[in-house]
Scaffold this active site. Structure first.
Site, PDB file in Angstrom:
ATOM      1  N   GLU A   1       0.946  -2.507  11.824  1.00 24.54           N
ATOM      2  CA  GLU A   1       0.169  -2.170  10.636  1.00 24.54           C
ATOM      3  C   GLU A   1      -1.318  -2.434  10.858  1.00 24.54           C
ATOM      4  O   GLU A   1      -2.167  -1.700  10.339  1.00 24.54           O
ATOM      5  CB  GLU A   1       0.673  -2.982   9.444  1.00 24.54           C
ATOM      6  CG  GLU A   1       2.088  -2.665   9.024  1.00 24.54           C
ATOM      7  CD  GLU A   1       2.266  -1.211   8.605  1.00 24.54           C
ATOM      8  OE1 GLU A   1       1.315  -0.637   8.043  1.00 24.54           O
ATOM      9  OE2 GLU A   1       3.346  -0.654   8.859  1.00 24.54           O
TER      10      GLU A   1
ATOM     11  N   ASP B   1      -4.270   0.238  10.398  1.00 24.13           N
ATOM     12  CA  ASP B   1      -5.438   0.017   9.528  1.00 24.13           C
ATOM     13  C   ASP B   1      -6.735   0.282  10.280  1.00 24.13           C
ATOM     14  O   ASP B   1      -7.632   0.981   9.778  1.00 24.13           O
ATOM     15  CB  ASP B   1      -5.443  -1.417   9.003  1.00 24.13           C
ATOM     16  CG  ASP B   1      -4.456  -1.631   7.872  1.00 24.13           C
ATOM     17  OD1 ASP B   1      -4.032  -0.644   7.257  1.00 24.13           O
ATOM     18  OD2 ASP B   1      -4.103  -2.799   7.603  1.00 24.13           O
TER      19      ASP B   1
ATOM     20  N   GLU C   1      -1.639   6.500   8.239  1.00 22.38           N
ATOM     21  CA  GLU C   1      -0.351   7.129   8.508  1.00 22.38           C
ATOM     22  C   GLU C   1      -0.381   7.927   9.806  1.00 22.38           C
ATOM     23  O   GLU C   1       0.591   7.934  10.568  1.00 22.38           O
ATOM     24  CB  GLU C   1       0.042   8.037   7.342  1.00 22.38           C
ATOM     25  CG  GLU C   1       0.179   7.340   6.009  1.00 22.38           C
ATOM     26  CD  GLU C   1       1.131   6.146   6.062  1.00 22.38           C
ATOM     27  OE1 GLU C   1       2.046   6.136   6.906  1.00 22.38           O
ATOM     28  OE2 GLU C   1       0.949   5.209   5.273  1.00 22.38           O
TER      29      GLU C   1
END
Length: 844
Positions: free
Chosen positions: A741, A745, A680
């Site tokens: 994303e 990660d 995040e």
């Protein structure tokens, strides 16, 4: 006379000298007393040879003694060292035997496939047996830790809502009443469709579509239908977008204010879903990203259980099957409403009625596909930058533009937008100033609005009514009778070509209450000790994560100094919302939050609508207020969010529990929750998050040189993830779609690992995990990260994942670790092995 007197001695000594010849023997010296003899060296004391020996060898003995002492001490030191080493080697290993450690150890051991080399396929090594230990329930297309945790949350919520409790705040009791009404299927069946008919009337819609023409004397040429009034009513009473999309969002360029936003429909189903599919672990979408990644296909609310009507579809291709299933579903839905309403002037035979119904279903499907094409044309552009510079318009400018398009398509323009906005805000305390209150509309959305207005200007009023009627009914009807729920279920099954067991009603109702009254549910399950015990630990972890990212940024060579400084500032000002709002447990705050909501244990559908209406009014009333950076989600949602336009991370309460946290060892916690937090945090600097500055405003804060370097680095990620192949579908992952994303990660793992090393440096050595004594803390970290993504996919779920902005879970684990040199070092993977490739993709 004393012979030894001093006088005689003197006389004797001092006597005349005797002269002798040279050849004569010398006479002995005169006799002297003892002292003189000793002084002259003639007398030697008894034992004086031993004394002289001791004097001569005393230093040598001392030296020998010292040498022997040193040798003894040296031998003692060697012996002590040997004993220490031997003792250390044979020292009992400190093992963690807490409940948390035992649970984590058992889970890891049972999930692993140790026959696979961790350097060949780490996901298989960690998760190879997970499916066997966590069989996928029939109700779900896929199953993983996130779904399993959410189910447990719903079960816990269900148990609480079904339990008799006292001394709870009013909203908590209302949550219980909402659950009771939802579970009362007997009353729902008894009421039948009466609640729905009442709502349709309030929306200005008939009990069944006028298009059916149940009488012979109906004149369609004279029929009129005010579709604008209908969509206004639907928005204000149901919170649902039909034809027109409207919402209030944070201003992209000034995160402290709200703006009016219009475009294609966004909220197509405001009610709790019968099938809560897994929510991905993602960052909270901003207005702009929601527009970019908006689904290209209308979501229809259909459920399951194979019926005979669908078994004949095997010979048709997929498109024909889908079309037939939808039309059959809409036809059955319409017929149930006609039969329930019981029109007195029905002059049609059953065959004629069925024919008219199928014609209506076909007409709706055609218009639905037309509207889909308009939205798809809006969404299919590959240039995402067109959403980043969203222009604003006055309402008159919007009307002038759409009128121009309507006229160019030979249609008749009608006033739409000012009337719509006035109608929506009519239920609030806010008055709009159409000169100052400009509307944000992206270029693709403006295109949709214009073409939609042109389409409706030429469509028959009875067809527009049919379209709106079905759109509304299909989201409401599932919350009524058992018969309608089964209809949805059969259709849902047929679309997926296999049966999925419907979740238990109790879990569905718990989920519905959680969706609509999430803060009340959170109050019921929140532990006050969380604020003093768990929350401070999470704050420490978050600070360590931010520091770790700052250190990674400092080592980057592609960022210039100005961009690095701005990045440090954004990291520092990044806000975090942990667990649940601080006000949640304060007396009276929950009642204030849910003020205006009324719940009746006998009116389930009315309860849902009442809650929606209260939320809509509050949202409209906040338009003039400043953005107070509220929570992006309820504390009971198994997910985590990064709100770009608020530069805020939200970590719900249930994410701070097993299996994401409270795992017994810090290495396991950092490998699971830590990587989620890092994910995040990194979102603030991925390919989309980098657009927003430290205040959450869409302003340029990276230098052009840094942006160019960043774009060049991202190509490595695009190529890497595009190479991942899904054999079940014979397709590859879309590396470009999943770029943001994938960056998050990769960054999350690096940040969490750096934070763990710093954490362990400050604290004593961790105990060993039982059964994993041969692994160190760094290895356990990566083991925990891999286990986070264990799951049971199906072909259908994989297909859905390939259309998503997230890579399939297997590749989320593999990709981030293949790019991590610490992983290869810790697990001693040979260079060139699958998990230690020659080339790595690194941004942070």
């Amino acid at each position: 006379m004393n012979a030894w007197s001093g006088q005689e001695r003197d006389a004797d000594v001092m006597g005349p000298t005797v002269t002798r010849a040279a050849s004569a023997k010398s006479s002995p010296p005169p006799l002297k007393n003892g002292n003189e003899l000793r002084q002259s060296g003639y007398l030697i004391a008894v034992g004086s040879r031993t004394a002289r020996f001791r004097r001569k060898h005393r230093n040598k003995l001392l030296l020998i003694f010292l040498i022997m002492l040193i040798l003894l001490l040296l031998c003692l030191a060697v012996a002590m060292t040997v004993l220490y080493v031997k003792q250390k080697r044979n020292k009992p290993i400190r093992i963690c035997h807490t409940r948390e450690c035992l649970r984590s150890a058992a889970n890891l051991a049972l999930s692993m496939d140790t026959s696979t080399s961790p350097c060949h396929d780490f996901y298989q090594y960690v998760c190879g047996n997970w499916a066997e230990e966590h069989p996928r329930p029939d109700a779900y297309r896929s199953y993983d830790w996130f779904r399993e945790k959410q189910n447990k949350v719903y079960a816990r919520v269900r148990d609480f809502l079904a339990k008799n409790t006292t001394d709870q705040p009013r909203p908590v009791q209302q949550a219980k009443d909402l659950y009771t009404a939802c579970m009362d299927t007997e009353t729902l069946d008894k009421l039948s469709l009466k609640p729905t008919f009442k709502i349709l009337k309030s929306l200005g819609l008939p009990a069944y579509p006028t298009y059916i023409n149940v009488t012979d004397d109906f004149d369609y040429s004279t029929y009129s239908f005010d579709w604008i009034e209908a969509v206004i009513n639907i928005k204000t009473q149901l919170g649902m977008d039909v034809l027109i999309g409207f919402d209030i969002f944070t201003d992209p360029r000034n995160s402290s204010e709200y703006r009016l936003v219009m475009g294609s429909p966004e909220t197509t189903n405001p009610f709790p879903s019968m099938h809560n599919e897994k929510k991905q672990h993602i960052g909270q979408k901003s207005l702009l990203e929601r527009k970019i990644e908006k689904s290209k296909k209308n979501i229809r609310i259909l459920n399951k259980k194979h019926g005979d009507n669908f078994e004949s579809l095997e010979s048709k291709d997929d498109d024909e099957k889908t079309e037939h299933i939808y039309k059959l579903f809409y036809a059955e839905l319409i017929k149930l409403f006609i039969l329930e309403s019981g029109p007195k002037d029905l002059n049609l035979t059953e065959l004629e009625l069925d024919q008219n119904i199928f014609l209506a279903a076909n007409e709706y499907y055609t218009m639905s596909e037309d509207m889909y094409e308009l939205e798809a044309d809006n969404d299919t552009s590959t240039d995402d930058d067109q959403y980043l510079d969203v222009p604003d318009y006055t309402v008159n400018e919007v009307q002038a533009h759409t009128d121009m398009i309507v006229i160019s398509n030979n249609g008749t323009p009608v006033p739409i937008w000012k009337r719509y906005l006035e109608g929506v805000f009519n239920i609030s305390d806010v008055g709009l100033d159409f000169q100052k209150d400009r509307i944000l509309i992206s270029n693709p959305d403006m295109k949709y609005m214009s073409l939609m207005a042109a389409y409706l200007s030429k469509a028959a009023p009875v067809t527009i009514e049919l379209y709106i009627w079905i759109k509304v009914v299909e989201v409401m009807a599932v919350h009524t009778t058992t018969e309608l729920r089964l209809l949805f279920q059969r259709s849902y099954d047929a679309l997926r070509q296999h049966d999925l067991t419907m979740p238990p009603r109790s879990l569905y109702c718990a989920s519905a209450v959680n969706d609509l009254l999430g803060m009340a549910v959170s109050y019921a399950i929140a532990n006050p000790d969380f604020l003093t015990k768990t929350k401070p630990k999470i704050q420490i972890m978050l600070n360590e994560m931010k520091k770790s990212l700052a250190q990674l940024v400092s080592k980057t060579k592609w960022m210039d100094d100005d961009t690095k400084l701005a990045t440090y500032q954004k990291i520092t000002q990044m806000k975090t919302l942990i667990g649940f709002p601080n006000w949640l447990l304060e007396e009276g705050k929950l009642e204030e939050f849910y003020e205006g909501i009324e719940i009746n244990t006998k009116t389930h559908l009315d309860n849902l609508i009442n809650i929606i209406q209260v939320k809509i009014r509050k949202a409209l009333n906040r338009f003039r207020m400043g953005n107070n950076f509220t929570w992006a989600t309820d504390p009971t949602e198994v997910n985590a969010y990064h709100t770009f336009q608020e530069n805020t991370i939200t970590i719900p309460l249930v994410m701070l529990q097993y299996p994401f946290y409270d795992l017994g060892l810090d290495s396991l916690n950092y490998g699971s929750l830590g990587t989620v937090l890092g994910h995040e945090i990194t979102h603030g600097f991925d390919n989309f998050g980098r657009q927003f500055d430290k205040n959450g405003n869409l302003l340029p804060w990276w230098t052009n040189k840094t942006i160019e370097s960043f774009v060049n680095l991202t190509q490595c990620f695009i190529d890497q993830y595009s190479s991942y192949f899904v054999p079940e579908l014979n397709e590859h992952v879309d590396g470009k779609k999943t770029l943001g994303e994938n960056i998050a990660d990769n960054g999350g793992v690096r940040e969490a690992f750096g934070a763990l090393k710093e954490h362990l440096r400050k604290h004593s050595e961790e105990p060993k995990l039982p059964g994993f004594e041969h692994l160190n803390s760094e290895q356990l970290f990566f083991l925990s990260y891999g286990n986070l993504w264990c799951g049971v996919p199906t072909k259908e779920s994989l297909k859905s994942e390939l259309s998503d902005e997230h890579s399939p879970q297997h590749f989320r684990a593999q990709g981030a670790l293949q790019n991590n040199e610490d992983f290869a070092r810790v697990w001693r993977c040979p260079p060139g092995s699958p998990m230690n490739p020659r080339q790595r993709c690194i941004i942070f």
